[in-house]
Design a protein around this motif. Structure first.
Motif, PDB file in Angstrom:
ATOM      1  N   SER A 223       5.898   4.215  51.892  1.00 14.92           N
ATOM      2  CA  SER A 223       6.799   5.098  50.866  1.00 14.92           C
ATOM      3  C   SER A 223       6.116   6.369  50.272  1.00 14.92           C
ATOM      4  CB  SER A 223       7.832   4.122  50.247  1.00 14.92           C
ATOM      5  OG  SER A 223       8.691   3.153  51.107  1.00 14.92           O
ATOM      6  N   LEU A 224       4.857   6.289  50.465  1.00 17.80           N
ATOM      7  CA  LEU A 224       3.927   7.225  49.939  1.00 17.80           C
ATOM      8  C   LEU A 224       4.757   8.751  49.823  1.00 17.80           C
ATOM      9  CD1 LEU A 224       0.434   6.236  50.353  1.00 17.80           C
ATOM     10  CD2 LEU A 224       1.641   5.899  48.301  1.00 17.80           C
ATOM     11  N   PRO A 225       5.288   9.234  50.933  1.00 14.03           N
ATOM     12  CA  PRO A 225       5.708  10.510  50.863  1.00 14.03           C
ATOM     13  C   PRO A 225       7.067  10.432  49.964  1.00 14.03           C
ATOM     14  CG  PRO A 225       5.379   9.872  53.190  1.00 14.03           C
ATOM     15  CD  PRO A 225       5.050   8.480  52.169  1.00 14.03           C
ATOM     16  N   TRP A 226       7.905   9.324  49.662  1.00  9.21           N
ATOM     17  CA  TRP A 226       8.793   9.310  48.781  1.00  9.21           C
ATOM     18  C   TRP A 226       8.269   9.409  47.359  1.00  9.21           C
ATOM     19  CZ3 TRP A 226      13.707   9.771  50.101  1.00  9.21           C
ATOM     20  CH2 TRP A 226      14.095   9.601  51.290  1.00  9.21           C
ATOM     21  N   LYS A 229       8.108  12.675  46.377  1.00 11.81           N
ATOM     22  CA  LYS A 229       9.267  13.359  46.044  1.00 11.81           C
ATOM     23  C   LYS A 229       9.917  12.935  44.717  1.00 11.81           C
ATOM     24  CE  LYS A 229      10.907  13.753  50.794  1.00 11.81           C
ATOM     25  NZ  LYS A 229      12.090  13.368  51.693  1.00 11.81           N
ATOM     26  N   ILE A 230       9.525  11.573  44.330  1.00 14.26           N
ATOM     27  CA  ILE A 230       9.955  11.016  43.131  1.00 14.26           C
ATOM     28  C   ILE A 230       9.197  11.743  41.849  1.00 14.26           C
ATOM     29  CG2 ILE A 230       9.388   9.103  41.545  1.00 14.26           C
ATOM     30  CD1 ILE A 230       9.924   7.183  43.822  1.00 14.26           C
ATOM     31  N   MET A 231       7.826  12.294  42.042  1.00 13.46           N
ATOM     32  CA  MET A 231       7.244  13.175  41.142  1.00 13.46           C
ATOM     33  C   MET A 231       7.805  14.135  40.777  1.00 13.46           C
ATOM     34  SD  MET A 231       3.420  12.526  41.734  1.00 13.46           S
ATOM     35  CE  MET A 231       2.492  10.980  42.207  1.00 13.46           C
ATOM     36  N   GLY A 270      -6.015   8.316  50.706  1.00 14.62           N
ATOM     37  CA  GLY A 270      -5.936   9.248  51.715  1.00 14.62           C
ATOM     38  C   GLY A 270      -4.727   9.931  52.017  1.00 14.62           C
ATOM     39  N   TYR A 271      -3.572   9.813  51.006  1.00 12.50           N
ATOM     40  CA  TYR A 271      -2.593  10.523  50.887  1.00 12.50           C
ATOM     41  C   TYR A 271      -2.660  11.778  50.184  1.00 12.50           C
ATOM     42  CZ  TYR A 271       2.461  11.837  51.060  1.00 12.50           C
ATOM     43  OH  TYR A 271       3.412  12.700  51.194  1.00 12.50           O
ATOM     44  N   MET A 272      -2.341  12.874  50.295  1.00  9.94           N
ATOM     45  CA  MET A 272      -2.336  14.145  49.850  1.00  9.94           C
ATOM     46  C   MET A 272      -1.087  14.235  48.839  1.00  9.94           C
ATOM     47  SD  MET A 272      -5.384  15.382  50.658  1.00  9.94           S
ATOM     48  CE  MET A 272      -5.309  17.189  50.333  1.00  9.94           C
ATOM     49  N   PHE A 273      -1.370  14.237  47.475  1.00  7.21           N
ATOM     50  CA  PHE A 273      -0.229  14.198  46.728  1.00  7.21           C
ATOM     51  C   PHE A 273       0.109  15.673  46.104  1.00  7.21           C
ATOM     52  CE2 PHE A 273      -1.215   9.628  46.651  1.00  7.21           C
ATOM     53  CZ  PHE A 273       0.369   9.235  46.722  1.00  7.21           C
ATOM     54  N   LYS A 274       1.075  16.263  46.348  1.00  7.55           N
ATOM     55  CA  LYS A 274       1.206  17.599  45.996  1.00  7.55           C
ATOM     56  C   LYS A 274       1.847  17.843  44.526  1.00  7.55           C
ATOM     57  CE  LYS A 274       2.264  19.126  50.765  1.00  7.55           C
ATOM     58  NZ  LYS A 274       3.164  19.775  51.597  1.00  7.55           N
ATOM     59  N   GLN A 275       2.422  16.894  44.056  1.00 10.04           N
ATOM     60  CA  GLN A 275       3.022  17.080  42.606  1.00 10.04           C
ATOM     61  C   GLN A 275       2.277  16.851  41.655  1.00 10.04           C
ATOM     62  OE1 GLN A 275       5.875  18.360  42.206  1.00 10.04           O
ATOM     63  NE2 GLN A 275       6.331  18.960  44.353  1.00 10.04           N
TER      64      GLN A 275
END
Length: 391
Positions: A223-226, A229-231, A270-275
């Protein structure tokens, strides 16, 4: 190693400018009761009883859809009936038979029950309802309750978070609908039209923030992409809502949960967090709003921990963001008077206990953040720019 000046921790009644008496009283209660940690005291109590928790879950799993629906409706009625009761505890004798039977798994019949346990059961039942139970309908009904009381907002968020672990997309859609129907509509109303329902929906955005924090805690690695979105939603509601101590408390509580979730077993690796830069910007806005005459809360200490955790995630913070963080942190913390100077400003009042401990922890967190930033710079030019800009 950097050594920092000392500053005081002191709680003041002057929480924000121009508060009416009712709002000021409400915010003082919020500060006293709010716990800006990973879990509330109720959640800590529940996690300390894993065997009883499992018994409760097992009992719920054996219930038929009709029985679950009856208990959910009973919980809704109980929450509405005891919303205005000042005490956080309710006598078990107040509940109907089906609800008493479920609750008896966790407590003695003669005991009093923490109000949040009702929300906890509500969320557990929805989590364990994989078919023939309209989860969306029950989540909507939950969010339509009053958001005036702190334990109510925290309870709603707890239930939404538990339900989201099995019904993530449903919970997300319900929160989206809630935001459009209640938060956004309330924000667009004129001042005159807000008066009647002001208290009822005033802190709905704070509930949403707490819900997103709980959803992050219950999110799985898939759920990391979510989480990104939460951020994004948290940043939006923070910037859209009227700022007060309730919003600040809810925002920090949610960001702490996100930071802990991402730090847990390197789940964000490993996940790119944009927010992340936008989330940190909101924290810095609060930093700048904090009083400069005294140390008013644990906000700075917790925020520094959150920023340190978020900065370690990909894609990392730019040098520009790091210098902004250091500049605002330095400006906010170093203008505060030294701890030993506080006694002379209190006209004989005792200095609250824990000042030195809070001071040390906050300075340690600031030092760790600075050292982390310095170690991440790849060239001497970047390091020099960071130090010059932050000073």
């Amino acid at each position: 190693m950097f050594h920092f000046w000392k500053f005081p921790f002191w709680r003041s009644n002057r929480l924000s400018p121009i508060l009416d008496q009712e709002q000021e009283k409400q915010q003082e209660i919020e500060i006293e009761e709010s716990e800006l940690d990973t879990k509330t005291s109720f959640e800590n109590m529940m996690s300390a009883q894993p065997s009883q928790q499992q018994l409760l879950v097992s009992k719920i799993q054996l219930m038929t859809p009709v029985e679950k629906a009856l208990v959910l409706k009973s919980i809704q009625t109980s929450i509405e009936n005891y919303l205005e009761v000042e005490s956080e505890f309710i006598s078990l004798k107040s509940f109907d038979t089906c609800l008493q039977d479920l609750i008896s798994t966790m407590t003695e019949p003669t005991n009093f029950l923490d109000k949040k346990f009702l929300f906890y059961c509500y969320g557990l039942i929805l989590r364990e309802s994989l078919e023939k139970v309209n989860v969306k309908m029950y989540l909507i009904a939950l969010l339509e309750m009053s958001h005036q009381v702190a334990c109510q907002r925290e309870g709603i968020a707890l239930a939404v978070g538990l339900a989201s672990s099995s019904h993530w997309e449903v919970a997300w859609a319900v929160l989206e609908q809630f935001g459009q129907k209640r938060i956004m509509t309330f924000g667009r109303k004129s001042v005159a039209s807000k008066v009647m329902h002001d208290i009822y929906w005033k802190w709905a955005s704070s509930t949403a923030l707490l819900c997103y924090g709980q959803m992050a805690i219950h999110a799985k690695n898939s759920s990391l992409p979510w989480v990104d979105k939460i951020m994004s939603k948290m940043v939006y509601y923070f910037n859209y809502s009227k700022y007060d101590e309730v919003l600040k408390s809810s925002f920090l509580s949610a960001t702490v949960k996100i930071a802990i979730m991402l730090k847990r077993e390197n789940s964000g690796k490993g996940y790119m967090f944009k927010q992340i830069p936008n989330l940190i910007d909101c924290i810095l806005i609060i930093f700048q709003k904090e009083p400069q005459e005294f140390f008013d809360s644990y906000f700075q200490q917790k925020s520094l921990q959150v920023i340190s955790t978020l900065s370690s995630l990909q894609p990392g913070l730019s040098t520009k963001v790091k210098t902004k963080v250091l500049r605002i942190c330095f400006e906010s913390l170093f203008v505060l008077p030294a701890t030993e100077m506080l006694a002379g400003n209190l006209s004989g009042q005792d200095i609250p206990p824990g000042i030195e401990s809070l001071h040390n922890k906050t300075m340690e967190n600031l030092d760790q953040l600075l050292q982390s930033f310095l170690s991440e710079n790849e060239t001497m030019e970047e390091l020099q720019f960071l130090l010059q800009s932050g000073s």
